[in-house]
Design an enzyme around this catalytic site. Structure first.
Site, PDB file in Angstrom:
ATOM      1  N   ASP A 123       0.855  -1.182   0.000  1.00 11.94           N
ATOM      2  CA  ASP A 123       0.000   0.000   0.000  1.00 11.94           C
ATOM      3  C   ASP A 123       0.892   1.232   0.000  1.00 11.94           C
ATOM      4  O   ASP A 123       2.105   1.140   0.142  1.00 11.94           O
ATOM      5  CB  ASP A 123      -0.948   0.011   1.214  1.00 11.94           C
ATOM      6  CG  ASP A 123      -0.238  -0.369   2.501  1.00 11.94           C
ATOM      7  OD1 ASP A 123       0.934   0.045   2.678  1.00 11.94           O
ATOM      8  OD2 ASP A 123      -0.822  -1.094   3.319  1.00 11.94           O
ATOM      9  N   ASP A 125       1.384   4.814   1.858  1.00  6.32           N
ATOM     10  CA  ASP A 125       1.033   5.638   3.004  1.00  6.32           C
ATOM     11  C   ASP A 125       1.556   7.056   2.799  1.00  6.32           C
ATOM     12  O   ASP A 125       2.656   7.260   2.260  1.00  6.32           O
ATOM     13  CB  ASP A 125       1.611   5.064   4.293  1.00  6.32           C
ATOM     14  CG  ASP A 125       1.010   3.705   4.639  1.00  6.32           C
ATOM     15  OD1 ASP A 125      -0.095   3.411   4.143  1.00  6.32           O
ATOM     16  OD2 ASP A 125       1.639   2.941   5.383  1.00  6.32           O
ATOM     17  N   ASP A 204      10.104   2.131  13.131  1.00  3.04           N
ATOM     18  CA  ASP A 204      10.620   0.895  13.709  1.00  3.04           C
ATOM     19  C   ASP A 204      11.987   0.514  13.148  1.00  3.04           C
ATOM     20  O   ASP A 204      12.939   0.256  13.888  1.00  3.04           O
ATOM     21  CB  ASP A 204       9.622  -0.250  13.533  1.00  3.04           C
ATOM     22  CG  ASP A 204       9.056  -0.330  12.120  1.00  3.04           C
ATOM     23  OD1 ASP A 204       9.578   0.351  11.201  1.00  3.04           O
ATOM     24  OD2 ASP A 204       8.071  -1.071  11.916  1.00  3.04           O
TER      25      ASP A 204
END
Length: 547
Positions: A123, A125, A204
């Protein structure tokens, strides 16, 4: 590639106005740097010198919140072969509309990483300087604000859903590791670079900390993400132990990324996963299941299961499969000939990041395999069960078995010796296998049944109490297999075309799950696919909408 430079600053610096304050600041920064230092290295293309700074070959030590602007990089996306046509029209439209309203807007995270790797992103973002309230009230009124810990705007477009986050929202949720004293280090740098850097420090992994503005072809990298993409490395942005203690779900995300991309962990990240793997027990069950579905549904289940086992996480998440692999690997150097890994490998061949399956498919696959481990079956019975799922009728199943000439692949312990079953007895035994599979659903939904099932293995893991599947999952699985436990002559799920309808499968349609499950089992049990021709190609969007 360019390096951000400081702005000219004619105002007196804090150090010139207060030498004592400057010395105290430097001493504190030095102490914190030694306390939290890691060996993350440089940018891989030479370290540009900070204006007025001396040269040094030693890497600058890092601490949470510490900033080293000399490692910041701006790349031209075209040097990586990334042009405007690499970004879907919907994502470009969102970026352009936000910018027309006077806001900064970028693609961010995994989509930038995947574009660098020439892979199709799962996807796209977007992150913007607009607040979520501004996005909802003034720009995309039909979007929904979702999420509690990290709220975002979910925008449904023509052919996709785009998640829009805000720099302002992320800033309001900053944790203590991001609140370091970086005023001196950043004095004179562009506010937009500082904004992007602050956000990248919340990410992360370094390879997920990249920003991309397609309008000026700029990729912004503040955490050596491009370097780690080039090195096929997964490394945390801040020290790994601190990162995983802040959010244990990052451990699972790291394994998912490494499994899907075939990347290796940095030594620091790998050691932290080993030491903190048990902390995933503290993750909310719904979030655990979400992460597990990301691991299993996107075409990388086989390598991901290997990683889960390597780091001891399979013992917690899928203890039956962990015990099975532990028993089977005692005298083996490779797991590639094990039935479980063959099933997962054949499942992976059908899916990818942009074409996932519903969680009920991989759950059904594990339930089926569990039934065979508990009660091994004749290979002909297994193939008949798979053909029934695939073709949708007993008549078609018998016709296929009579004509199919591929070699039958045996597995230990799942299959019995040479086939002794006759066609006259096949229906009864196939129905019996369906009942066994249906009964095995309980092992995935009941902690007592799961714990009892582990007793059959010689060295089972200590049961963690984690049962991933919910009551809704149990109902779906029983619906998938329950139809096969009655009179098979009346079972009729025949289809007009042997293609996978990925739209129906993504929604968990039971008939579609049965069809694909049958295909995976048939290919595992035979060296010949039921349909190797173009007739077995996927059913894509245009076809799916016409059904």
């Amino acid at each position: 590639m360019t390096t951000p430079r400081r702005r000219a600053d004619l105002s007196p610096s804090p150090s010139s106005s207060s030498p004592l304050l400057s010395r105290l600041h430097s001493a504190a920064s030095s102490l914190l740097s030694r306390q939290y230092s890691t060996d993350k290295g440089g940018g891989g293309t030479g370290q540009p010198q900070r204006n007025g700074g001396g040269s040094s070959s030693a890497p600058i030590p890092r601490r949470p919140g510490f900033v080293d602007p000399s490692a910041w990089r701006h790349f031209d996306s075209r040097s990586f072969g990334i042009n405007l046509d690499a970004v879907p029209k919907d994502a470009l439209a969102v970026l352009k509309k936000l910018r027309r309203q006077g806001f900064e807007a970028y693609l961010v995270g995994g989509c930038v990483r995947d574009l660098l790797l020439k892979r199709v992103p799962k996807d796209f973002d977007v992150i913007t300087t607009a607040s979520l309230r501004q996005i909802k009230k003034k720009i995309f009124r039909r979007c929904m604000i979702i999420g509690k810990r990290f709220p975002i705007c979910l925008l449904q477009m023509r052919d996709s859903a785009i998640e829009i986050s805000s720099f302002k929202t992320v800033g309001s949720h900053a944790n203590i590791t991001e609140k370091g004293d970086y005023l001196e280090e950043l004095n004179g740098y562009d506010d937009r670079d500082i904004l992007r850097w602050k956000n990248s420090m919340r990410r992360d992994f370094t390879i997920n900390g990249l920003f991309f503005n397609p309008m000026n072809y700029k990729i912004y990298d503040y955490v050596n993400g491009v370097r780690d993409v080039r090195k096929n490395k997964v490394s945390t942005v801040i020290p790994a132990h601190i990162s995983f203690m802040e959010d244990p779900a990052r451990i699972l995300r790291g394994l998912r990324i490494a499994g899907r991309l075939g990347f290796q962990f940095s030594n620091e990240t790998s050691n932290a996963i080993h030491e903190l793997s048990s902390s995933i027990i503290n993750i909310d069950k719904a979030r655990l299941m979400m992460e597990m579905n990301y691991i299993m549904s996107y075409g990388a289940a086989e390598p991901s299961v290997r990683l889960l086992r390597k780091y001891g996480l399979l013992d917690i998440l899928l203890p039956f499969q962990a015990a099975y692999l532990s028993d089977m690997m005692k005298d083996k150097a490779s797991d590639k000939d094990l039935m479980l890994m063959k099933l997962l490998g054949n499942l992976d061949r059908l899916f990818s990041a942009d074409r996932p399956c519903h969680c009920s498919l991989w759950q059904a696959l594990l339930v089926f395999h569990t039934a065979l481990v508990i009660s091994p079956q004749d290979t002909l019975v297994i193939r008949a069960f798979a053909a029934l799922l695939y073709f949708g009728s007993w008549e078609s199943t018998i016709a296929f078995l009579k004509e199919e000439a591929g070699n039958r692949v045996p597995f230990v312990p799942e299959t019995l010796g040479p086939s002794q079953t006759k066609l006259d007895d096949l229906m009864e035994q196939t129905s019996h296998l369906a009942s066994l599979v249906n009964s095995s659903v309980l092992i995935f939904t009941s902690s007592d049944a799961l714990e009892q099932s582990l007793a059959r293995f010689s060295d089972p893991p200590q049961f963690s109490g984690v049962v991933l599947t919910s009551n809704n999952d149990r109902g779906r699985l029983l619906n998938i297999f329950g139809a096969l436990t009655s009179d098979l002559t009346s079972y009729d799920e025949r289809r007009w075309l042997h293609k996978i309808d990925y739209w129906s499968l993504k929604d968990g349609d039971p008939a579609e799950v049965r069809f694909v499950l049958g295909k995976v089992i048939m290919e595992t049990m035979s060296d010949k696919s039921p349909y190797d021709s173009a007739e077995d190609t996927p059913l894509f969007e245009s076809d799916a909408r016409s059904c």
